[in-house]
Design an enzyme around this catalytic site. Structure first.
Site, PDB file in Angstrom:
ATOM      1  CE  LYS A   1      -4.142  -1.971   1.989  1.00 36.65           C
ATOM      2  NZ  LYS A   1      -5.012  -2.084   3.139  1.00 36.65           N
TER       3      LYS A   1
ATOM      4  CE  LYS B   1      -6.746  -8.057  -0.979  1.00 34.97           C
ATOM      5  NZ  LYS B   1      -6.597  -7.489   0.358  1.00 34.97           N
TER       6      LYS B   1
ATOM      7  CE  LYS C   1     -13.588  -3.941   2.712  1.00 37.69           C
ATOM      8  NZ  LYS C   1     -12.247  -3.716   3.268  1.00 37.69           N
TER       9      LYS C   1
HETATM   10  P1  TYM Z   1     -10.560  -6.094   5.075  1.00 40.04           P
HETATM   11  O1  TYM Z   1     -11.591  -5.072   5.399  1.00 40.04           O
HETATM   12  O2  TYM Z   1      -9.615  -5.805   3.957  1.00 40.04           O
HETATM   13  O3  TYM Z   1     -11.263  -7.457   4.757  1.00 40.04           O
HETATM   14  C1  TYM Z   1     -12.239  -8.032   5.612  1.00 40.04           C
HETATM   15  C2  TYM Z   1     -12.085  -9.547   5.577  1.00 40.04           C
HETATM   16  O4  TYM Z   1     -12.242 -10.027   4.243  1.00 40.04           O
HETATM   17  C3  TYM Z   1     -11.105 -10.826   3.887  1.00 40.04           C
HETATM   18  N1  TYM Z   1     -10.829 -10.616   2.462  1.00 40.04           N
HETATM   19  C4  TYM Z   1     -10.714 -11.594   1.562  1.00 40.04           C
HETATM   20  N2  TYM Z   1     -10.817 -12.930   1.679  1.00 40.04           N
HETATM   21  C5  TYM Z   1     -10.649 -13.666   0.557  1.00 40.04           C
HETATM   22  N3  TYM Z   1     -10.390 -13.111  -0.662  1.00 40.04           N
HETATM   23  C6  TYM Z   1     -10.278 -11.774  -0.827  1.00 40.04           C
HETATM   24  N4  TYM Z   1     -10.049 -11.254  -2.011  1.00 40.04           N
HETATM   25  C7  TYM Z   1     -10.446 -10.954   0.333  1.00 40.04           C
HETATM   26  N5  TYM Z   1     -10.400  -9.601   0.529  1.00 40.04           N
HETATM   27  C8  TYM Z   1     -10.616  -9.428   1.836  1.00 40.04           C
HETATM   28  C9  TYM Z   1      -9.968 -10.288   4.745  1.00 40.04           C
HETATM   29  O5  TYM Z   1      -8.947 -11.250   4.882  1.00 40.04           O
HETATM   30  C10 TYM Z   1     -10.694  -9.996   6.039  1.00 40.04           C
HETATM   31  O6  TYM Z   1     -10.821 -11.173   6.818  1.00 40.04           O
HETATM   32  N6  TYM Z   1      -7.144  -5.400   8.647  1.00 40.04           N
HETATM   33  C11 TYM Z   1      -8.412  -6.019   8.320  1.00 40.04           C
HETATM   34  C12 TYM Z   1      -9.548  -5.551   9.193  1.00 40.04           C
HETATM   35  C13 TYM Z   1      -9.308  -5.715  10.640  1.00 40.04           C
HETATM   36  C14 TYM Z   1      -9.381  -6.923  11.371  1.00 40.04           C
HETATM   37  C15 TYM Z   1      -9.122  -6.561  12.720  1.00 40.04           C
HETATM   38  C16 TYM Z   1      -9.652  -8.233  11.021  1.00 40.04           C
HETATM   39  C17 TYM Z   1      -8.981  -4.722  11.515  1.00 40.04           C
HETATM   40  N7  TYM Z   1      -8.887  -5.223  12.759  1.00 40.04           N
HETATM   41  C18 TYM Z   1      -9.093  -7.517  13.722  1.00 40.04           C
HETATM   42  C19 TYM Z   1      -9.631  -9.198  12.039  1.00 40.04           C
HETATM   43  C20 TYM Z   1      -9.371  -8.833  13.361  1.00 40.04           C
HETATM   44  C21 TYM Z   1      -8.772  -5.675   6.898  1.00 40.04           C
HETATM   45  O7  TYM Z   1      -8.280  -4.735   6.337  1.00 40.04           O
HETATM   46  O8  TYM Z   1      -9.753  -6.479   6.378  1.00 40.04           O
END
Ligand code: TYM
Length: 332
Positions: free
Chosen positions: A112, A197, A200
């Site tokens: 990023k 990947k 979003k």
């Molecule tokens: P985020 O918002 O990017 O994504 C949320 C969840 O979706 C999963 N994910 C995917 N899984 C499979 N294929 C994909 N293309 C894909 N894109 C996203 C992510 O792995 C995630 O589980 N840092 C985290 C948010 C967060 C968090 C936490 C998660 C903040 N604090 C504490 C768990 C525990 C994030 O940016 O997820």
């Protein structure tokens, strides 16, 4: 009872990747078997250039979509991160536990920050410290398990390291959590570029399926998915990333193993058609319920209010214990 924590950040509209990689597991499994907390992690959305009104809108939309997808407030706790102060309170203590070097090694930070720099933007300090806030999200609740997609596994590893280090230095305070990844679709790839990947926060490529896309749009995106040279349907991430991605999506939607599903297809066209129909079938009830919930914003507010109250009650003692353990004088 096992405690589960996971989160989703409102940097864009929720995608099929979020749904298959994380949310579905929360809905189908986690909220039934454990004390589960799910969080719209809005503070994390401020780590990159952001529009305040959009973050506010997307936070509400994410919470509404999680309920539409089937999170049941009677079975789990759903809340917004910024409504519970304990996350930022704890994050600072963990910054005092983490090292600069380990933060700079985080893959998401490298990717990023490179993207920001390439477009002439400056990199916010919070992008570097973001995984520490994520660790605080998890450790504040003494979570045992963190159900996430593959891209978050490294951050959960860091969380474990910080918990162990803090406990060793200052006495046992935190539960050491573990990441739980889905067996298929842990990394759903962009349909237009199956080597990256489906994200979003990425620019719209035509290869990202959003949960609220119209059915014709979903169908078109899947039918136009980039496939590989050759025509045989085989599961192989290295040589057939496009077809493999479709097989993973199909398997996640209808069950079964992607390798075995591949045997039932002799053309890419048929695989795309079936995948499109399976995704549409999966998303239809989510879209319908989302429309109903949008008509009742008071309900969503009430769920989030109750969720934040419970979350505060759970996190407060752990964060207070961490303050005491690290050497801060308690207020008189
Ligand atoms: P985020 O918002 O990017 O994504 C949320 C969840 O979706 C999963 N994910 C995917 N899984 C499979 N294929 C994909 N293309 C894909 N894109 C996203 C992510 O792995 C995630 O589980 N840092 C985290 C948010 C967060 C968090 C936490 C998660 C903040 N604090 C504490 C768990 C525990 C994030 O940016 O997820």
């Amino acid at each position: 009872m096992t405690r589960i924590f996971s989160g989703i950040k409102p940097t864009g509209h929720l995608t099929l990747g979020n749904h298959l990689g994380a949310v579905r597991q929360w809905v189908d499994v986690d909220q039934h078997k454990s004390d589960a907390l799910f969080c719209v992690v809005d503070l994390h959305a401020l780590t990159v250039d952001h529009d305040p009104a959009r973050v506010r809108r997307l936070s509400r939309q994410a919470a509404t979509l999680l309920l539409a997808a089937g999170l049941d407030p009677a079975r789990c706790t759903l809340f917004v991160q910024s409504h519970v102060d304990e996350h930022t309170r704890l994050s600072y203590l963990l910054e005092c536990t983490a090292s600069d070097g380990e933060m700079r090694r985080m893959i998401q930070y490298k990717e990023k920050s490179a993207r920001e720099r390439a477009t002439g933007g400056s990199v916010r300090l919070s992008l570097l410290t973001y995984p520490v806030l994520m660790a605080a999200d998890i450790l504040a609740y003494s979570a045992d398990e963190v159900p996430v997609g593959d891209d978050q596994a490294q951050h959960v590893e860091l969380t474990r390291d910080l918990a162990v280090r803090f406990n060793q230095r200052y006495g046992h305070t935190f539960t050491v959590p573990k990441a739980v990844l889905p067996s298929v679709a842990a990394r759903v790839m962009d349909l237009a570029d199956p080597t990256s990947k489906m994200g979003k926060s990425h620019a719209e490529t035509g290869g990202i399926v959003y949960l609220l896309d119209e059915p014709e749009v979903v169908r078109r995106k899947i039918m136009r998915a980039v496939t590989d040279s050759g025509s045989e349907v085989v599961y192989d991430r290295e040589t057939r990333p496009g077809v493999t991605n479709l097989l993973e999506i199909l398997a996640a939607c209808i069950g079964g193993s992607p390798v075995e599903l591949a045997e039932g297809y002799s053309s890419y066209g048929a695989l795309k058609r079936d995948t499109a129909e399976a995704v549409l079938e999966l998303l239809r009830p989510v879209r319908e319920r989302h429309a109903e919930l949008c008509a009742d914003p008071g309900y969503v507010d009430a769920v989030l209010r109750t969720g934040a109250e419970r979350a505060r009650t759970l996190a407060r003692p752990t964060v207070d214990a961490a303050y005491a353990a690290i050497g801060l004088m308690p207020p008189a």
